[in-house]
Design an enzyme around this catalytic site. Sequence first.
Site, PDB file in Angstrom:
ATOM      1  N   CYS A 100       0.773  -1.126   0.086  1.00 20.98           N
ATOM      2  CA  CYS A 100      -0.038   0.012   0.202  1.00 20.98           C
ATOM      3  C   CYS A 100       0.764   1.207   0.108  1.00 20.98           C
ATOM      4  O   CYS A 100       1.725   1.566   0.926  1.00 20.98           O
ATOM      5  CB  CYS A 100      -0.774  -0.127   1.312  1.00 20.98           C
ATOM      6  SG  CYS A 100      -1.911   1.407   1.537  1.00 20.98           S
ATOM      7  N   CYS A 104      -3.499   7.268  -1.973  1.00 20.49           N
ATOM      8  CA  CYS A 104      -4.732   7.374  -2.537  1.00 20.49           C
ATOM      9  C   CYS A 104      -5.784   8.107  -1.716  1.00 20.49           C
ATOM     10  O   CYS A 104      -6.759   8.724  -2.375  1.00 20.49           O
ATOM     11  CB  CYS A 104      -5.049   6.132  -3.112  1.00 20.49           C
ATOM     12  SG  CYS A 104      -5.475   5.000  -1.828  1.00 20.49           S
ATOM     13  N   THR A 191      -4.264   5.067   7.351  1.00 13.61           N
ATOM     14  CA  THR A 191      -3.163   4.693   6.298  1.00 13.61           C
ATOM     15  C   THR A 191      -2.273   5.766   5.829  1.00 13.61           C
ATOM     16  O   THR A 191      -2.606   6.982   5.947  1.00 13.61           O
ATOM     17  CB  THR A 191      -3.935   4.358   5.069  1.00 13.61           C
ATOM     18  OG1 THR A 191      -4.515   2.920   5.382  1.00 13.61           O
ATOM     19  CG2 THR A 191      -2.903   3.910   4.021  1.00 13.61           C
ATOM     20  N   GLU A 257      -0.633   1.819   9.242  1.00 14.22           N
ATOM     21  CA  GLU A 257      -1.764   2.537   9.707  1.00 14.22           C
ATOM     22  C   GLU A 257      -1.555   2.954  11.290  1.00 14.22           C
ATOM     23  O   GLU A 257      -0.774   2.517  11.807  1.00 14.22           O
ATOM     24  CB  GLU A 257      -3.112   1.478   9.850  1.00 14.22           C
ATOM     25  CG  GLU A 257      -3.440   1.190   8.393  1.00 14.22           C
ATOM     26  CD  GLU A 257      -2.571  -0.027   7.757  1.00 14.22           C
ATOM     27  OE1 GLU A 257      -1.851  -0.735   8.572  1.00 14.22           O
ATOM     28  OE2 GLU A 257      -2.329  -0.132   6.699  1.00 14.22           O
ATOM     29  N   HIS A 292     -12.847   5.768  -3.297  1.00 11.00           N
ATOM     30  CA  HIS A 292     -11.853   5.112  -2.821  1.00 11.00           C
ATOM     31  C   HIS A 292     -11.829   3.625  -3.118  1.00 11.00           C
ATOM     32  O   HIS A 292     -10.938   2.729  -3.203  1.00 11.00           O
ATOM     33  CB  HIS A 292     -11.910   5.251  -1.254  1.00 11.00           C
ATOM     34  CG  HIS A 292     -10.662   4.915  -0.690  1.00 11.00           C
ATOM     35  ND1 HIS A 292      -9.626   5.394  -1.082  1.00 11.00           N
ATOM     36  CD2 HIS A 292     -10.341   4.256   0.690  1.00 11.00           C
ATOM     37  CE1 HIS A 292      -8.435   4.743  -0.081  1.00 11.00           C
ATOM     38  NE2 HIS A 292      -9.015   4.202   0.747  1.00 11.00           N
ATOM     39  N   TYR A 296      -8.846   0.762  -5.120  1.00 10.50           N
ATOM     40  CA  TYR A 296      -8.420  -0.443  -4.866  1.00 10.50           C
ATOM     41  C   TYR A 296      -7.822  -1.278  -6.176  1.00 10.50           C
ATOM     42  O   TYR A 296      -7.515  -2.333  -6.223  1.00 10.50           O
ATOM     43  CB  TYR A 296      -9.373  -1.365  -4.280  1.00 10.50           C
ATOM     44  CG  TYR A 296      -9.358  -0.949  -2.691  1.00 10.50           C
ATOM     45  CD1 TYR A 296      -9.739   0.326  -2.257  1.00 10.50           C
ATOM     46  CD2 TYR A 296      -8.721  -1.919  -1.775  1.00 10.50           C
ATOM     47  CE1 TYR A 296      -9.731   0.640  -0.931  1.00 10.50           C
ATOM     48  CE2 TYR A 296      -8.785  -1.649  -0.381  1.00 10.50           C
ATOM     49  CZ  TYR A 296      -8.990  -0.288  -0.076  1.00 10.50           C
ATOM     50  OH  TYR A 296      -8.778   0.113   1.261  1.00 10.50           O
ATOM     51  N   CYS A 298      -4.837  -0.648  -6.992  1.00 12.56           N
ATOM     52  CA  CYS A 298      -3.575  -0.793  -6.364  1.00 12.56           C
ATOM     53  C   CYS A 298      -3.439  -2.478  -6.393  1.00 12.56           C
ATOM     54  O   CYS A 298      -2.413  -3.043  -6.375  1.00 12.56           O
ATOM     55  CB  CYS A 298      -3.380  -0.125  -5.206  1.00 12.56           C
ATOM     56  SG  CYS A 298      -4.524  -0.463  -3.922  1.00 12.56           S
ATOM     57  N   GLU A 446      -6.927  -5.037   4.294  1.00 12.52           N
ATOM     58  CA  GLU A 446      -7.390  -3.728   3.904  1.00 12.52           C
ATOM     59  C   GLU A 446      -8.143  -3.921   2.595  1.00 12.52           C
ATOM     60  O   GLU A 446      -9.221  -3.298   2.201  1.00 12.52           O
ATOM     61  CB  GLU A 446      -6.407  -2.924   3.129  1.00 12.52           C
ATOM     62  CG  GLU A 446      -6.653  -1.567   2.914  1.00 12.52           C
ATOM     63  CD  GLU A 446      -5.288  -0.781   2.356  1.00 12.52           C
ATOM     64  OE1 GLU A 446      -4.518  -1.261   1.520  1.00 12.52           O
ATOM     65  OE2 GLU A 446      -4.959   0.338   3.040  1.00 12.52           O
TER      66      GLU A 446
HETATM   67  C1  LIG Z   1      -5.554  -1.823   6.479  1.00 11.73           C
HETATM   68  C2  LIG Z   1      -6.835  -0.863   6.777  1.00 11.73           C
HETATM   69  C3  LIG Z   1      -6.621   0.504   6.275  1.00 11.73           C
HETATM   70  C4  LIG Z   1      -7.460   1.383   6.278  1.00 11.73           C
HETATM   71  N1  LIG Z   1      -7.096   3.014   6.096  1.00 11.73           N
HETATM   72  C5  LIG Z   1      -8.156   3.693   6.220  1.00 11.73           C
HETATM   73  C6  LIG Z   1      -7.796   5.178   6.097  1.00 11.73           C
HETATM   74  O1  LIG Z   1      -6.942   5.591   5.579  1.00 11.73           O
HETATM   75  N2  LIG Z   1      -8.735   5.878   6.345  1.00 11.73           N
HETATM   76  C7  LIG Z   1      -9.884   5.724   6.712  1.00 11.73           C
HETATM   77  O2  LIG Z   1     -10.712   6.558   7.185  1.00 11.73           O
HETATM   78  N3  LIG Z   1     -10.116   4.402   7.037  1.00 11.73           N
HETATM   79  C8  LIG Z   1      -9.255   3.507   6.799  1.00 11.73           C
HETATM   80  N4  LIG Z   1      -9.701   2.206   7.104  1.00 11.73           N
HETATM   81  C9  LIG Z   1     -10.927   1.707   7.774  1.00 11.73           C
HETATM   82  C10 LIG Z   1     -11.795   1.156   6.901  1.00 11.73           C
HETATM   83  O3  LIG Z   1     -12.731   1.924   6.354  1.00 11.73           O
HETATM   84  C11 LIG Z   1     -12.553   0.567   8.046  1.00 11.73           C
HETATM   85  O4  LIG Z   1     -11.980  -0.619   8.577  1.00 11.73           O
HETATM   86  C12 LIG Z   1     -14.139  -0.169   7.458  1.00 11.73           C
HETATM   87  O5  LIG Z   1     -14.888   1.024   7.204  1.00 11.73           O
HETATM   88  C13 LIG Z   1     -14.818  -1.173   8.643  1.00 11.73           C
HETATM   89  O6  LIG Z   1     -15.004  -0.581   9.923  1.00 11.73           O
HETATM   90  P1  LIG Z   1     -14.199  -1.272  11.032  1.00 11.73           P
HETATM   91  O7  LIG Z   1     -12.991  -1.616  10.756  1.00 11.73           O
HETATM   92  O8  LIG Z   1     -14.525  -0.311  12.188  1.00 11.73           O
HETATM   93  O9  LIG Z   1     -15.199  -2.619  11.351  1.00 11.73           O
HETATM   94  P2  LIG Z   1     -16.636  -2.751  11.733  1.00 11.73           P
HETATM   95  O10 LIG Z   1     -17.356  -1.351  11.403  1.00 11.73           O
HETATM   96  O11 LIG Z   1     -16.496  -2.979  13.255  1.00 11.73           O
HETATM   97  O12 LIG Z   1     -17.178  -4.021  10.870  1.00 11.73           O
HETATM   98  C14 LIG Z   1     -17.030  -5.364  11.254  1.00 11.73           C
HETATM   99  C15 LIG Z   1     -18.251  -6.169  10.810  1.00 11.73           C
HETATM  100  O13 LIG Z   1     -19.271  -5.897  11.172  1.00 11.73           O
HETATM  101  C16 LIG Z   1     -20.496  -5.151  10.349  1.00 11.73           C
HETATM  102  N5  LIG Z   1     -21.050  -4.003  10.988  1.00 11.73           N
HETATM  103  C17 LIG Z   1     -20.495  -2.714  11.289  1.00 11.73           C
HETATM  104  N6  LIG Z   1     -21.719  -2.065  11.670  1.00 11.73           N
HETATM  105  C18 LIG Z   1     -22.530  -2.619  11.541  1.00 11.73           C
HETATM  106  C19 LIG Z   1     -23.968  -2.169  11.759  1.00 11.73           C
HETATM  107  N7  LIG Z   1     -24.246  -0.947  11.995  1.00 11.73           N
HETATM  108  N8  LIG Z   1     -24.801  -3.084  11.223  1.00 11.73           N
HETATM  109  C20 LIG Z   1     -24.755  -4.374  11.024  1.00 11.73           C
HETATM  110  N9  LIG Z   1     -23.315  -4.728  10.657  1.00 11.73           N
HETATM  111  C21 LIG Z   1     -22.350  -3.921  10.778  1.00 11.73           C
HETATM  112  C22 LIG Z   1     -19.461  -4.878   9.252  1.00 11.73           C
HETATM  113  O14 LIG Z   1     -20.175  -5.041   7.859  1.00 11.73           O
HETATM  114  C23 LIG Z   1     -18.352  -5.973   9.385  1.00 11.73           C
HETATM  115  O15 LIG Z   1     -18.905  -7.230   8.786  1.00 11.73           O
HETATM  116  C24 LIG Z   1      -8.786   1.127   6.934  1.00 11.73           C
HETATM  117  C25 LIG Z   1      -8.747  -0.176   7.353  1.00 11.73           C
HETATM  118  C26 LIG Z   1      -7.834  -1.070   7.135  1.00 11.73           C
HETATM  119  C27 LIG Z   1      -8.215  -2.671   7.638  1.00 11.73           C
END
Ligand SMILES: Cc1cc2nc3c(=O)[nH]c(=O)nc-3n(C[C@H](O)[C@H](O)[C@H](O)COP(=O)(O)OP(=O)(O)OC[C@H]3O[C@@H](n4cnc5c(N)ncnc54)[C@H](O)[C@@H]3O)c2cc1C
Lengths: 485, 100
Positions: A100, A104, A191, A257, A292, A296, A298, A446
């Site tokens: 990564c 982006c 990130t 991250e 965004h 991907y 990438c 990711e």
């Molecule tokens: C390597 C990596 C890089 C990233 N980089 C960035 C970045 O640069 N900037 C940034 O802003 N974000 C970044 N993210 C964040 C990414 O957008 C989030 O991981 C993603 O939106 C999921 O949120 P969470 O990780 O909190 O998981 P959760 O929201 O906890 O999700 C876990 C599970 O629960 C489910 N879920 C969550 N909420 C609900 C609900 N209300 N109802 C039903 N099901 C639900 C989801 O569908 C999923 O299956 C990154 C993530 C990763 C892993």
Amino acid sequence: MAIMNAGQYEESLRKLNLVVYMFGKRVKNVVDNPIIRPSMSAVAATYELANKPEHEDIMTATSHLTGKKINRFCHIHQSLDDLVKKSKMGRLLGAYTGCCFQRCVGMDSLNALSIVTFDIDAKYGTEYNKRFLKYLEYVQENDLTCDGAMTDPKGDRGRAPHQQSDPDMFMHVVEERKDGIVVRGAKAHQTGALNSHEIIIMPTISMREEDKDYAISFALPSDAKGIVYIMGRQSCDTRKLEKGTIDRGNQFYGGHEALVVFDNVFVPWERVFMYKEYEFAGSLVEKFASYHRQSYACKVGVGDVLIGAAQTIAEYNGVQKASHIKDKIIEMNHLNETLYCGCIACASQGHKEPSGTYYVNTLLANVHKQNVTRFPYEISRLAQDIAGGLMVTLPSEEDFKSTDVGKWVEKYYKANPNVPTENRMRILRLIENITLGTAAVGYLTESMHGAGSPQAQRIMISRQVNLKEKQRSAKRLCGIEEEVK
Amino acid sequence: MALKYCGGCNPLYNRVAVVKHIEKACGDLIEFVNPEHRDVVFVLAVQGCKVACADLTQFKGIPIRIITCVEDAERLVNEIIENNFLYEKGVRSQNSESRS
Ligand SMILES: Cc1cc2nc3c(=O)[nH]c(=O)nc-3n(C[C@H](O)[C@H](O)[C@H](O)COP(=O)(O)OP(=O)(O)OC[C@H]3O[C@@H](n4cnc5c(N)ncnc54)[C@H](O)[C@@H]3O)c2cc1C
């Protein structure tokens, strides 16, 4: 200086005064820290390639504000061709770095804000777009890397921001002053945060009136007072502290991250791009997420690297002619190019927004990202199948170089007599790195959660497809008259 | 001759190596300059695949030769060495030619 080179970028980071913690300790020299540095090098590649004649056609663009040549990561898409080139740039850099390259997310934030600030102004007569364009010019002129910060910690996922037992689970305004606002909260999983000059904050979810204190968007220098970075761990991260470099897999590059805490941070008004216009929070999320999801692209480039590595280990192991190995390589390519289809399609089927910014086709961008949540896993599975178990049982580089046991490692881990054991170790470590080491953070998890978990895309897909039209086609062909309701 | 590459997202051959080969094979029969050079009389567009997406709009009115594969490059080298190519394109005139 509308375009920086890699050296200038590194020097510019040295001038930042970031408050960074890792393993419980403050990191004073972020740029030279061995765990962080490969990620800096990956961002530096976005500067390096922009200065190379053989890549500048993709890596640079012409600013619609100044007419100057700028890095594409600072560009607002002015045509479908710009969108297509963005996808191509993702593939190029993914293949170049094998990880990564982090930049982006800032580009996607800038493009989303260029649309939404315009739309808010159109409704309320505010001047967010004017502010934003001034900010954009500053970013372009200085060729800055921006962290796009959307994801809040979110607390209890079943509750809206104002319902959380801890109000800081979503970034919110805690004080309004004459000259600006004070905000509190955090952004998780950020990130490339430590390699960024700027941080751009956006809300995570769509909001209702009760959540209006959370409906904020702004940008700050990454070392603004009150911002604290807590570096995230990656699987195998401390291998970067070891003496040799073979066990790292990727010799040059990586990602990172961080959890970014905003402990009562002041934001001047000229850096605020949304303030309590809660009904636009969803639109900003959707615009950013769609761009965004396109980004991907990438992973196609990283897929190129992994396919190359799988073919290489097949040759080193002497199985490259076996029909099932050939077929697995074909399947890896098929999956990888299918991913490419999605990111090119959503770009070429984009359109112009009222702000003038070109925006991807959201249905196709979501389909693309949904594929990304799956195919890299299958490509990794096939790579591991071809690689053999040694990719996880291989002794360390120190054993390989040991005067006591090195000869045994050399002897027993030789396969093709024409290939040095060390080369076999190197390619296996690269496969390990991408499929379950530090780079798997980017290539796998990711791919799963970045830009939204799989369900987020499925919701978007269900909203965008025209089911009624599909039914009409089906009914016409089998002779069903349209039912009168 | 201005040298203009596509961005190289997924090239089907090593573009930089091919350009080096052209330079070596043609010796001082050609000189590559960067696309912004004032005295560009001819453009070599090195495209990584048949999509040929390099932006060539800056070269309006200037003859352009596009290569999209190693074979194209070989053909170009042969034409330059056989000395047909630049005459055909009007880049050099027979009269002003000092080298043969
Ligand atoms: C390597 C990596 C890089 C990233 N980089 C960035 C970045 O640069 N900037 C940034 O802003 N974000 C970044 N993210 C964040 C990414 O957008 C989030 O991981 C993603 O939106 C999921 O949120 P969470 O990780 O909190 O998981 P959760 O929201 O906890 O999700 C876990 C599970 O629960 C489910 N879920 C969550 N909420 C609900 C609900 N209300 N109802 C039903 N099901 C639900 C989801 O569908 C999923 O299956 C990154 C993530 C990763 C892993």
